[in-house]
Design a protein around this motif. Structure first.
Motif, PDB file in Angstrom:
ATOM      1  N   THR A  89       0.690  -1.113   0.042  1.00 29.97           N
ATOM      2  CA  THR A  89       0.031   0.092  -0.085  1.00 29.97           C
ATOM      3  C   THR A  89       0.785   1.337   0.007  1.00 29.97           C
ATOM      4  O   THR A  89       1.661   1.360   0.989  1.00 29.97           O
ATOM      5  N   ALA A  90       0.750   2.296  -0.911  1.00 29.88           N
ATOM      6  CA  ALA A  90       1.413   3.275  -1.140  1.00 29.88           C
ATOM      7  C   ALA A  90       1.053   4.054  -2.029  1.00 29.88           C
ATOM      8  O   ALA A  90      -0.038   3.770  -3.172  1.00 29.88           O
ATOM      9  N   VAL A  91       1.457   5.400  -2.668  1.00 33.32           N
ATOM     10  CA  VAL A  91       1.273   6.079  -3.668  1.00 33.32           C
ATOM     11  C   VAL A  91       2.502   5.598  -4.511  1.00 33.32           C
ATOM     12  O   VAL A  91       3.528   5.717  -4.200  1.00 33.32           O
ATOM     13  N   TYR A  92       2.147   5.437  -5.822  1.00 32.04           N
ATOM     14  CA  TYR A  92       3.134   4.886  -6.761  1.00 32.04           C
ATOM     15  C   TYR A  92       3.322   6.035  -7.815  1.00 32.04           C
ATOM     16  O   TYR A  92       2.179   6.628  -8.331  1.00 32.04           O
ATOM     17  N   TYR A  93       4.600   6.431  -8.054  1.00 33.00           N
ATOM     18  CA  TYR A  93       4.856   7.412  -8.843  1.00 33.00           C
ATOM     19  C   TYR A  93       6.026   6.917  -9.867  1.00 33.00           C
ATOM     20  O   TYR A  93       6.770   6.021  -9.707  1.00 33.00           O
ATOM     21  N   CYS A  94       5.471   7.410 -11.216  1.00 30.77           N
ATOM     22  CA  CYS A  94       6.368   6.872 -12.340  1.00 30.77           C
ATOM     23  C   CYS A  94       7.440   7.939 -12.594  1.00 30.77           C
ATOM     24  O   CYS A  94       7.165   9.287 -12.123  1.00 30.77           O
ATOM     25  N   ASN A  95       8.533   7.416 -13.025  1.00 34.92           N
ATOM     26  CA  ASN A  95       9.619   8.455 -13.203  1.00 34.92           C
ATOM     27  C   ASN A  95      10.442   8.173 -14.599  1.00 34.92           C
ATOM     28  O   ASN A  95      10.572   6.897 -14.797  1.00 34.92           O
ATOM     29  N   ALA A  96      10.846   9.191 -15.279  1.00 36.18           N
ATOM     30  CA  ALA A  96      11.416   8.889 -16.352  1.00 36.18           C
ATOM     31  C   ALA A  96      12.508   9.582 -16.497  1.00 36.18           C
ATOM     32  O   ALA A  96      12.796  10.949 -16.085  1.00 36.18           O
ATOM     33  N   ILE A  97      13.638   9.233 -16.819  1.00 46.71           N
ATOM     34  CA  ILE A  97      15.016  10.165 -16.902  1.00 46.71           C
ATOM     35  C   ILE A  97      15.133  10.160 -18.604  1.00 46.71           C
ATOM     36  O   ILE A  97      15.378   9.468 -19.508  1.00 46.71           O
ATOM     37  N   LEU A  98      14.977  11.571 -19.026  1.00 47.58           N
ATOM     38  CA  LEU A  98      15.192  11.867 -20.385  1.00 47.58           C
ATOM     39  C   LEU A  98      15.821  12.937 -20.789  1.00 47.58           C
ATOM     40  O   LEU A  98      16.127  13.726 -20.084  1.00 47.58           O
ATOM     41  N   ARG A  99      15.982  13.091 -22.139  1.00 42.78           N
ATOM     42  CA  ARG A  99      16.814  14.071 -22.574  1.00 42.78           C
ATOM     43  C   ARG A  99      15.937  15.244 -23.427  1.00 42.78           C
ATOM     44  O   ARG A  99      15.248  14.622 -24.361  1.00 42.78           O
ATOM     45  N   ARG A 100      15.848  16.304 -23.339  1.00 42.93           N
ATOM     46  CA  ARG A 100      14.910  17.095 -24.263  1.00 42.93           C
ATOM     47  C   ARG A 100      15.291  17.306 -25.575  1.00 42.93           C
ATOM     48  O   ARG A 100      14.507  17.760 -26.345  1.00 42.93           O
ATOM     49  N   SER A 101      16.551  17.153 -25.811  1.00 43.48           N
ATOM     50  CA  SER A 101      17.215  17.392 -26.958  1.00 43.48           C
ATOM     51  C   SER A 101      18.296  16.410 -27.226  1.00 43.48           C
ATOM     52  O   SER A 101      19.003  16.050 -25.980  1.00 43.48           O
ATOM     53  N   GLY A 102      18.916  16.533 -28.432  1.00 43.15           N
ATOM     54  CA  GLY A 102      20.356  15.783 -28.720  1.00 43.15           C
ATOM     55  C   GLY A 102      21.486  16.154 -27.907  1.00 43.15           C
ATOM     56  O   GLY A 102      22.502  15.707 -27.700  1.00 43.15           O
ATOM     57  N   SER A 104      21.232  18.098 -24.957  1.00 39.29           N
ATOM     58  CA  SER A 104      21.048  18.553 -23.431  1.00 39.29           C
ATOM     59  C   SER A 104      21.115  17.468 -22.685  1.00 39.29           C
ATOM     60  O   SER A 104      21.322  16.181 -22.926  1.00 39.29           O
ATOM     61  N   SER A 105      21.486  17.708 -21.344  1.00 40.71           N
ATOM     62  CA  SER A 105      21.541  16.630 -20.312  1.00 40.71           C
ATOM     63  C   SER A 105      20.296  15.783 -20.008  1.00 40.71           C
ATOM     64  O   SER A 105      19.469  16.515 -20.272  1.00 40.71           O
ATOM     65  N   SER A 106      20.612  14.599 -19.268  1.00 44.82           N
ATOM     66  CA  SER A 106      19.462  13.738 -18.974  1.00 44.82           C
ATOM     67  C   SER A 106      18.787  14.456 -17.498  1.00 44.82           C
ATOM     68  O   SER A 106      19.789  15.234 -16.856  1.00 44.82           O
ATOM     69  N   GLN A 107      17.727  14.575 -17.581  1.00 44.48           N
ATOM     70  CA  GLN A 107      16.637  15.195 -16.523  1.00 44.48           C
ATOM     71  C   GLN A 107      15.761  14.220 -15.873  1.00 44.48           C
ATOM     72  O   GLN A 107      15.288  13.172 -16.608  1.00 44.48           O
ATOM     73  N   ASN A 108      15.144  14.392 -14.505  1.00 45.20           N
ATOM     74  CA  ASN A 108      14.244  13.563 -14.008  1.00 45.20           C
ATOM     75  C   ASN A 108      12.995  14.325 -14.325  1.00 45.20           C
ATOM     76  O   ASN A 108      12.862  15.680 -14.083  1.00 45.20           O
ATOM     77  N   TYR A 109      11.920  13.451 -14.367  1.00 45.64           N
ATOM     78  CA  TYR A 109      10.483  13.836 -14.700  1.00 45.64           C
ATOM     79  C   TYR A 109       9.591  12.880 -13.933  1.00 45.64           C
ATOM     80  O   TYR A 109       9.948  11.786 -13.845  1.00 45.64           O
ATOM     81  N   TRP A 110       8.677  13.409 -13.249  1.00 44.25           N
ATOM     82  CA  TRP A 110       7.718  12.556 -12.336  1.00 44.25           C
ATOM     83  C   TRP A 110       6.289  12.800 -12.792  1.00 44.25           C
ATOM     84  O   TRP A 110       5.854  13.835 -13.281  1.00 44.25           O
ATOM     85  N   GLY A 111       5.743  11.648 -12.706  1.00 39.83           N
ATOM     86  CA  GLY A 111       4.182  11.692 -12.838  1.00 39.83           C
ATOM     87  C   GLY A 111       3.387  12.117 -11.262  1.00 39.83           C
ATOM     88  O   GLY A 111       3.996  12.276 -10.431  1.00 39.83           O
ATOM     89  N   GLN A 112       2.188  12.067 -11.485  1.00 35.30           N
ATOM     90  CA  GLN A 112       1.477  12.770 -10.352  1.00 35.30           C
ATOM     91  C   GLN A 112       1.322  11.818  -9.222  1.00 35.30           C
ATOM     92  O   GLN A 112       0.694  11.918  -8.170  1.00 35.30           O
ATOM     93  N   GLY A 113       1.436  10.557  -9.436  1.00 36.43           N
ATOM     94  CA  GLY A 113       1.297   9.559  -8.156  1.00 36.43           C
ATOM     95  C   GLY A 113      -0.085   8.804  -8.406  1.00 36.43           C
ATOM     96  O   GLY A 113      -1.136   9.354  -8.793  1.00 36.43           O
ATOM     97  N   THR A 114      -0.161   7.328  -8.155  1.00 34.91           N
ATOM     98  CA  THR A 114      -1.364   6.947  -8.149  1.00 34.91           C
ATOM     99  C   THR A 114      -1.507   6.045  -7.033  1.00 34.91           C
ATOM    100  O   THR A 114      -0.379   5.140  -6.713  1.00 34.91           O
ATOM    101  N   LEU A 115      -2.689   5.946  -6.208  1.00 38.62           N
ATOM    102  CA  LEU A 115      -2.780   5.278  -5.080  1.00 38.62           C
ATOM    103  C   LEU A 115      -3.139   3.830  -5.396  1.00 38.62           C
ATOM    104  O   LEU A 115      -4.253   3.528  -5.831  1.00 38.62           O
ATOM    105  N   VAL A 116      -2.361   2.900  -4.515  1.00 38.46           N
ATOM    106  CA  VAL A 116      -2.507   1.378  -4.602  1.00 38.46           C
ATOM    107  C   VAL A 116      -2.686   1.085  -3.061  1.00 38.46           C
ATOM    108  O   VAL A 116      -2.037   1.401  -2.131  1.00 38.46           O
ATOM    109  N   THR A 117      -4.129   0.682  -2.757  1.00 40.77           N
ATOM    110  CA  THR A 117      -4.268   0.182  -1.369  1.00 40.77           C
ATOM    111  C   THR A 117      -4.617  -1.440  -1.325  1.00 40.77           C
ATOM    112  O   THR A 117      -5.588  -1.775  -2.095  1.00 40.77           O
TER     113      THR A 117
END
Length: 120
Positions: A89-102, A104-117
């Motif tokens: 049981t927790a809030v689950y967050y997705c995360n992506a490490i991506l590059r905005r352009s060829g 640019s450096s890699s950056q972290n992006y997060w989703g809004q979270g989804t609750l699993v009970t």
């Protein structure tokens, strides 16, 4: 860039859920896509990760029960969760490490979270 997570909900002990997270917007490439979770009063911890070439890694507590996968054509990561336990049981967050352009450096992006009970 946005990450939209879905699939959480209430499930009984031993049940299954499948989480999805789709990345949208303008970006050059996605490296790793990951799932984290945060239980009440605890820190956010990595649950599973999948690299761009499909290599996976799991925290010990979910090995054999959870499966992470990704569809690169859809920029989507999934987390199939089986044999769920109350301690999942927790809030689950997705995360992506991506590059905005060829260039640019890699950056972290997060989703809004989804609750699993998981109820016992």
């Amino acid at each position: 860039v946005q990450l939209q997570a879905s699939g959480g909900g209430l499930v009984q002990l031993g049940g299954s859920l499948r989480l999805s997270c789709a990345a949208s917007g303008s970006f050059f490439s996605i490296n790793a896509m990951n799932w984290y979770r945060q239980a009440p009063g605890k820190q956010r911890d990595l649950v599973a990760e999948v690299t761009s070439d499909g290599r996976t890694n799991y925290v010990d507590s979910v090995k054999g029960r959870f499966t992470i996968s990704r569809d690169n054509a859809k920029n989507t990561v999934y987390l199939q969760m089986n044999s769920l336990k109350p301690e999942d049981t927790a809030v689950y967050y997705c995360n992506a490490i991506l590059r905005r352009s060829g260039w640019s450096s890699s950056q972290n992006y997060w989703g809004q979270g989804t609750l699993v009970t998981v109820s016992s």
